[in-house]
Scaffold this motif. Structure first.
Motif, PDB file in Angstrom:
ATOM      1  N   SER A 125      -6.678 -14.950  -1.079  1.00 14.42           N
ATOM      2  CA  SER A 125      -5.533 -14.047  -1.115  1.00 14.42           C
ATOM      3  C   SER A 125      -5.962 -12.590  -0.980  1.00 14.42           C
ATOM      4  O   SER A 125      -7.085 -12.224  -1.291  1.00 14.42           O
ATOM      5  CB  SER A 125      -4.747 -14.226  -2.416  1.00 14.42           C
ATOM      6  N   THR A 126      -5.004 -11.787  -0.528  1.00 14.56           N
ATOM      7  CA  THR A 126      -5.244 -10.357  -0.331  1.00 14.56           C
ATOM      8  C   THR A 126      -4.252  -9.568  -1.179  1.00 14.56           C
ATOM      9  O   THR A 126      -3.404 -10.154  -1.861  1.00 14.56           O
ATOM     10  CB  THR A 126      -5.050  -9.996   1.150  1.00 14.56           C
ATOM     11  N   SER A 129      -0.798 -10.449  -0.280  1.00 17.53           N
ATOM     12  CA  SER A 129      -0.416 -11.737  -0.872  1.00 17.53           C
ATOM     13  C   SER A 129       0.149 -11.539  -2.272  1.00 17.53           C
ATOM     14  O   SER A 129       1.163 -12.136  -2.636  1.00 17.53           O
ATOM     15  CB  SER A 129      -1.624 -12.671  -0.968  1.00 17.53           C
ATOM     16  N   THR A 169      -3.319  -4.824   9.074  1.00 19.28           N
ATOM     17  CA  THR A 169      -3.789  -5.283   7.763  1.00 19.28           C
ATOM     18  C   THR A 169      -5.096  -4.572   7.396  1.00 19.28           C
ATOM     19  O   THR A 169      -5.846  -5.058   6.569  1.00 19.28           O
ATOM     20  CB  THR A 169      -3.988  -6.803   7.756  1.00 19.28           C
ATOM     21  N   ASP A 172      -5.475  -3.959   3.793  1.00 14.32           N
ATOM     22  CA  ASP A 172      -5.222  -5.128   2.956  1.00 14.32           C
ATOM     23  C   ASP A 172      -6.544  -5.747   2.504  1.00 14.32           C
ATOM     24  O   ASP A 172      -7.150  -6.507   3.203  1.00 14.32           O
ATOM     25  CB  ASP A 172      -4.359  -6.126   3.736  1.00 14.32           C
TER      26      ASP A 172
END
Length: 172
Positions: A125-126, A129, A169, A172
């Motif tokens: 996950s980021t 997320s 992203t 991210d």
């Protein structure tokens, strides 16, 4: 005008629950850590098929070989790291190692989120997320400035509009 204007980008989070990447291929740059499961298969002069969990010390215990430190190894270097350890005891074998179950991470979403709190997310996950898990920023929050803080220090700041408008992203 007497109408309530929607927050631009709020529909992205409306009524959606984010799937925290449970069954996706592991990227080659993924770094193995405590809680990850390693599926080890060895054949040839020795036959083994094991699922080993990386312990808190970053090690897995391979029968007849002993503890092997594996935390910090990239997923694409896992086979080579394990071959070195197995070679100390056995000869004439083939080996393959893949990541089975991935560790979970606890994250706290605090501040102006729709549903602040503790979330358990996948090791893949980021920051985005976690924002999805919490329902996105509340009406008093900001889509332009979401901070990731680790050990009291700001790691990065995310602008959701960069993601919405250009798919970027980078933060991210």
């Amino acid at each position: 005008t007497g109408r309530l204007l929607p927050i631009h980008g709020d529909a992205l989070f409306a009524g959606k629950r984010f799937n925290s990447l449970a069954n996706v291929p592991v990227p080659s740059a993924y770094v193995v850590g405590p809680g990850d499961d390693i599926d080890l298969k060895v054949w040839g002069s020795v036959d083994m098929a094991l699922r080993l969990t990386v312990d808190r010390n970053g090690q897995i215990m391979i029968p007849k070989i002993g503890p092997v430190t594996i935390a910090g190894t990239r997923a694409d270097q896992l086979d080579q790291a394990l071959i070195k350890s197995v070679k100390r005891v056995y000869r004439n074998f083939e080996l393959t190692a893949t990541l089975g179950g991935l560790r979970s991470i606890q994250v706290y979403v605090v501040g102006q989120a729709k549903r602040p709190g503790l979330y358990i997310v996948s090791g893949l996950s980021t920051l985005l997320s976690a924002v999805f898990e919490s329902g996105g920023p509340s009406a008093t929050g900001s889509m332009r400035h979401i901070d990731l803080v680790r050990a009291g220090k700001k790691v990065t700041s995310l602008d959701v509009y960069d993601f919405i408008h250009s798919g970027s992203t980078a933060q991210d």
